[in-house]
Design a protein around this motif. Structure first.
Motif, PDB file in Angstrom:
ATOM      1  N   ALA A 239       6.606  22.542  53.429  1.00 34.08           N
ATOM      2  CA  ALA A 239       8.003  22.297  53.532  1.00 34.08           C
ATOM      3  C   ALA A 239       9.142  22.965  52.442  1.00 34.08           C
ATOM      4  N   LEU A 240       8.346  23.028  51.300  1.00 35.50           N
ATOM      5  CA  LEU A 240       9.095  23.424  50.109  1.00 35.50           C
ATOM      6  C   LEU A 240       9.881  24.514  50.392  1.00 35.50           C
ATOM      7  N   TRP A 241      11.256  24.541  50.018  1.00 35.15           N
ATOM      8  CA  TRP A 241      12.096  25.703  49.844  1.00 35.15           C
ATOM      9  C   TRP A 241      11.863  26.878  48.799  1.00 35.15           C
ATOM     10  N   GLN A 242      12.125  28.156  48.799  1.00 36.17           N
ATOM     11  CA  GLN A 242      12.217  28.706  47.906  1.00 36.17           C
ATOM     12  C   GLN A 242      13.695  29.183  47.461  1.00 36.17           C
ATOM     13  N   ASP A 243      14.084  28.682  46.387  1.00 37.87           N
ATOM     14  CA  ASP A 243      15.480  28.768  45.910  1.00 37.87           C
ATOM     15  C   ASP A 243      16.193  30.240  45.873  1.00 37.87           C
ATOM     16  N   GLU A 244      15.617  31.054  45.937  1.00 41.97           N
ATOM     17  CA  GLU A 244      16.195  32.572  45.833  1.00 41.97           C
ATOM     18  C   GLU A 244      16.681  32.784  47.515  1.00 41.97           C
ATOM     19  N   ASP A 245      15.999  31.973  48.370  1.00 44.05           N
ATOM     20  CA  ASP A 245      16.201  32.209  49.920  1.00 44.05           C
ATOM     21  C   ASP A 245      17.308  31.189  50.400  1.00 44.05           C
ATOM     22  N   ILE A 246      17.648  30.249  49.506  1.00 50.11           N
ATOM     23  CA  ILE A 246      18.576  29.096  49.962  1.00 50.11           C
ATOM     24  C   ILE A 246      20.001  29.695  50.750  1.00 50.11           C
ATOM     25  N   ALA A 247      20.572  30.509  50.168  1.00 50.03           N
ATOM     26  CA  ALA A 247      22.031  31.113  50.501  1.00 50.03           C
ATOM     27  C   ALA A 247      21.909  31.891  51.982  1.00 50.03           C
ATOM     28  N   ASP A 248      20.842  32.776  51.956  1.00 51.06           N
ATOM     29  CA  ASP A 248      20.247  33.434  53.418  1.00 51.06           C
ATOM     30  C   ASP A 248      20.131  32.536  54.327  1.00 51.06           C
ATOM     31  N   ILE A 249      19.199  31.519  54.281  1.00 51.03           N
ATOM     32  CA  ILE A 249      18.881  30.593  55.397  1.00 51.03           C
ATOM     33  C   ILE A 249      20.262  29.885  55.656  1.00 51.03           C
ATOM     34  N   LEU A 250      21.009  29.464  54.718  1.00 46.76           N
ATOM     35  CA  LEU A 250      22.313  28.756  55.275  1.00 46.76           C
ATOM     36  C   LEU A 250      23.215  29.757  55.994  1.00 46.76           C
ATOM     37  N   ILE A 251      23.233  30.903  55.593  1.00 47.75           N
ATOM     38  CA  ILE A 251      24.055  31.925  56.291  1.00 47.75           C
ATOM     39  C   ILE A 251      23.312  31.985  57.963  1.00 47.75           C
ATOM     40  N   GLN A 252      22.178  32.173  57.918  1.00 48.70           N
ATOM     41  CA  GLN A 252      21.587  32.164  59.317  1.00 48.70           C
ATOM     42  C   GLN A 252      21.716  31.119  59.997  1.00 48.70           C
ATOM     43  N   LYS A 253      21.563  29.790  59.480  1.00 52.10           N
ATOM     44  CA  LYS A 253      22.197  28.960  60.401  1.00 52.10           C
ATOM     45  C   LYS A 253      23.224  28.686  60.650  1.00 52.10           C
ATOM     46  N   PRO A 281      19.650  33.316  41.854  1.00 49.65           N
ATOM     47  CA  PRO A 281      19.959  34.269  42.788  1.00 49.65           C
ATOM     48  C   PRO A 281      18.981  35.123  43.622  1.00 49.65           C
ATOM     49  N   HIS A 282      19.265  35.383  44.850  1.00 51.33           N
ATOM     50  CA  HIS A 282      18.196  36.554  45.428  1.00 51.33           C
ATOM     51  C   HIS A 282      18.204  37.550  44.762  1.00 51.33           C
ATOM     52  N   GLU A 283      17.014  38.301  44.885  1.00 50.86           N
ATOM     53  CA  GLU A 283      16.795  39.496  43.931  1.00 50.86           C
ATOM     54  C   GLU A 283      17.858  40.478  44.513  1.00 50.86           C
ATOM     55  N   ARG A 284      18.414  40.730  45.563  1.00 50.45           N
ATOM     56  CA  ARG A 284      19.559  41.380  45.963  1.00 50.45           C
ATOM     57  C   ARG A 284      20.789  41.220  44.799  1.00 50.45           C
ATOM     58  N   PHE A 285      20.854  40.112  44.164  1.00 55.68           N
ATOM     59  CA  PHE A 285      22.030  39.698  43.353  1.00 55.68           C
ATOM     60  C   PHE A 285      21.790  39.564  41.950  1.00 55.68           C
ATOM     61  N   ALA A 286      20.382  39.339  41.815  1.00 55.91           N
ATOM     62  CA  ALA A 286      19.904  39.232  40.156  1.00 55.91           C
ATOM     63  C   ALA A 286      20.251  40.344  39.243  1.00 55.91           C
ATOM     64  N   GLY A 287      21.113  40.156  38.238  1.00 54.21           N
ATOM     65  CA  GLY A 287      21.554  40.981  37.170  1.00 54.21           C
ATOM     66  C   GLY A 287      22.600  41.999  37.687  1.00 54.21           C
ATOM     67  N   VAL A 288      23.316  41.641  38.670  1.00 52.36           N
ATOM     68  CA  VAL A 288      24.397  42.693  39.175  1.00 52.36           C
ATOM     69  C   VAL A 288      25.575  42.456  38.335  1.00 52.36           C
ATOM     70  N   THR A 289      25.749  41.347  37.625  1.00 54.60           N
ATOM     71  CA  THR A 289      27.050  41.160  36.800  1.00 54.60           C
ATOM     72  C   THR A 289      27.015  41.148  35.549  1.00 54.60           C
ATOM     73  N   GLY A 290      25.780  41.346  34.881  1.00 56.44           N
ATOM     74  CA  GLY A 290      25.535  41.383  33.462  1.00 56.44           C
ATOM     75  C   GLY A 290      26.146  39.905  32.911  1.00 56.44           C
ATOM     76  N   LYS A 291      26.410  38.953  33.599  1.00 62.10           N
ATOM     77  CA  LYS A 291      26.907  37.564  33.139  1.00 62.10           C
ATOM     78  C   LYS A 291      25.835  36.546  33.331  1.00 62.10           C
ATOM     79  N   GLY A 292      24.593  36.954  33.634  1.00 63.23           N
ATOM     80  CA  GLY A 292      23.619  35.977  33.797  1.00 63.23           C
ATOM     81  C   GLY A 292      23.686  35.292  35.021  1.00 63.23           C
ATOM     82  N   PRO A 293      22.551  34.429  35.591  1.00 65.28           N
ATOM     83  CA  PRO A 293      22.514  33.855  36.897  1.00 65.28           C
ATOM     84  C   PRO A 293      23.774  33.327  37.393  1.00 65.28           C
ATOM     85  N   ARG A 294      24.417  32.633  36.453  1.00 65.26           N
ATOM     86  CA  ARG A 294      25.904  32.078  37.028  1.00 65.26           C
ATOM     87  C   ARG A 294      26.760  33.043  37.703  1.00 65.26           C
TER      88      ARG A 294
END
Length: 518
Positions: A239-253, A281-294
């Protein structure tokens, strides 16, 4: 006696009798669908439309095509009390135990309470909450996570719920759908403790070699997905979530709910988690801003907004849907993990021109972005400096749906419907802000009064944010001094006394304070 029903109620009744062909069914344009997208720990300066340096094109598009508020507030500087106030129409400091809730808290909003979803449900809306809850679940502690968990959202006005029970940095790190943990294997039951470790499981402090993100303060207990959390948990492996997938799951639901209810009026409370720690962040967004995970998860949040708008457009619901975008409280950088949030800021300033931040009595704690879009009803690109609070959503939507709320219910909520959709330039006369330790501030017009408190000047667990606590009263002119740098008490003692008395009146009020309305 004649009974008058709203037009869409007649449509539902006639359709159930087979008297209306399927192609004729439609929603009443005067009672729009409502989508409330609630960001977590998003600062006033985090959105590019509010002056931020992280690209947020989809959120900016809401402002371009809707109404941007520049003087809007969450009710509190932390998540649980701000959510409680928004959903009940009552400031959280009125009820004991509504501070930041532990992961195993029991329900803070009980069945029978007047609530925002309950008001809309009574008006014929289908209602859903998807995402972070953090308002407690169940009736008795300890919570049994292996059976039906109630009361919860379904008992206070929501028809559907898909939840992170508390926050991403607290156990249990599982989703709850309606009353049950998702994907739970009965042979691997969940046990949660906030007092002692269970079965000698690995923890952040004992097994740092297992971590993919190091903690900075606290957050060093049970490990899920290579991240240590607050609290201890065993079992529930599937039942454990994967943090990287949380945003996509919330969009889906969320989109599933929109599709299922496209022929009904609906209310979706999409309670996102992206910017709250741990920021993964999901791998699609990791590193896209150059400002770290936040920075990256802000882009991920923007993607969520775009996905919901695109879904509404595909369902031909854009013109009959009111979209509200806002945040539960102000920003924080290091909130428990070494994720480089401060080091990677560059020229981006999440706090805007304000002092303080999450947890604080100063403005950055509760001054938040608020954007409202309703295609064809709200003038595109409009702005409002009206003083408004999220606690007003309840009575505003009650007014929209022609419901009367008793004066001893939702006593801090005001009907600001016209201001919310830009038909009125002014809204509240005043409001109350809540910091940690239930320290209150009173805002009226240009002025703000912060009551004396002898607590620490900095948030004591290492987030490097000023609390705004001083042993003496504080008075600021927010129009001339938005950064709250000049305490005017010595220059304006009578104004301070008046503000103090007004705060006392609000604190002691037991019913809707009509005199406090604009």
């Amino acid at each position: 006696m004649k009974i008058y029903l709203k037009p869409y109620i007649y449509l539902l009744i006639f359709n159930s009798l087979g008297l209306i062909p399927l192609q004729v069914k439609s929603q009443n344009i005067t009672s729009p669908n409502i989508v409330l997208i609630y960001a977590d720990d998003l600062g006033y300066g985090d959105i590019s439309n509010y002056g931020g340096y992280i690209p947020t094109p989809h959120i900016d598009n809401l402002a371009k095509n809707g109404l941007k508020f520049t003087n809007a507030y969450a009710a509190a500087a932390t998540c649980t009390p701000s959510r409680y106030a928004m959903l009940t129409g009552e400031y959280a400091w009125r009820k004991k135990g509504t501070g930041v809730a532990p992961g195993d808290a029991t329900s803070l909003i009980l069945p029978g309470s007047t609530t925002l979803p309950g008001v809309l449900q009574k008006a014929g809306y289908k209602t859903a909450v998807v995402g972070k809850w953090h308002l407690g679940l169940g009736k008795e502690a300890p919570i049994n996570w292996n059976k039906d968990i109630k009361p919860g959202p379904l008992e206070i006005g929501f028809d559907y719920a898909y939840l992170l029970p508390a926050t991403g940095d607290r156990v249990p790190t599982v989703f709850v759908e309606n009353h049950r943990v998702v994907n739970l294997d009965p042979k691997d039951p969940i046990i949660v403790s906030y007092r002692k470790n269970l079965d000698g499981n690995p923890t952040g402090d004992k097994n740092p070699e297992q971590l993919k993100m190091m903690y900075s303060h606290g957050h060093n207990q049970s490990i899920t997905n290579g991240i240590s959390r607050i609290g201890y948990m065993s079992g529930g492996e599937k039942a454990l979530w994967q943090d990287e997938d949380i945003a996509d799951i919330l969009i889906q639901k969320s989109i599933e709910f929109l599709k299922e209810n496209k022929n009904n009026p609906f209310f979706l409370f999409l309670s996102t988690h992206d910017i709250h720690v741990p920021r993964v962040p999901h791998e699609r967004f990791a590193g896209v801003t150059g400002k770290g995970p936040r920075g990256d998860v802000i882009v991920q949040l923007d993607h969520t907004v775009g996905a919901i708008e695109k879904a509404l457009e595909k369902l031909n619901l854009e013109e009959n849907t009111l979209i509200i975008f806002t945040s539960d409280n102000g920003p924080v950088l290091d909130d428990g993990y070494l994720d480089g949030a401060k080091e990677n800021l560059g020229n981006h300033n999440p706090f805007g021109q304000f002092r303080g931040g999450k947890y604080s009595a100063y403005q950055a704690g509760t001054r938040i972005p608020l954007i409202v879009k309703w295609k064809g009803k709200i003038s595109p690109g409009s702005k409002s400096s009206a003083l408004i609070s999220q606690v007003d959503f309840l009575r505003s939507f009650a007014a929209l749906t022609s419901q009367n709320i008793a004066k001893n219910k939702a006593i801090d909520s005001q009907n600001q419907w016209k201001a919310l959709i830009g038909e009125q330039a002014k809204a509240r006369k005043s409001l109350v802000q809540q910091a940690i330790r239930n320290v209150l501030s009173y805002v009226e017009g240009d002025y703000k009064y912060i009551e004396p408190h002898s607590g620490p000047t900095k948030v004591p667990w290492g987030v490097n944010i000023e609390t705004g606590f001083k042993g003496n009263p504080q008075l600021y002119n927010l129009r001339k001094d938005p950064g709250e740098t000049e305490n005017l008490v010595s220059k304006m003692p009578e104004k301070m006394k008046k503000m103090k008395e007004e705060l006392k009146k609000v604190r002691n009020s037991k019913s809707l304070n009509i005199t406090n309305k604009q």
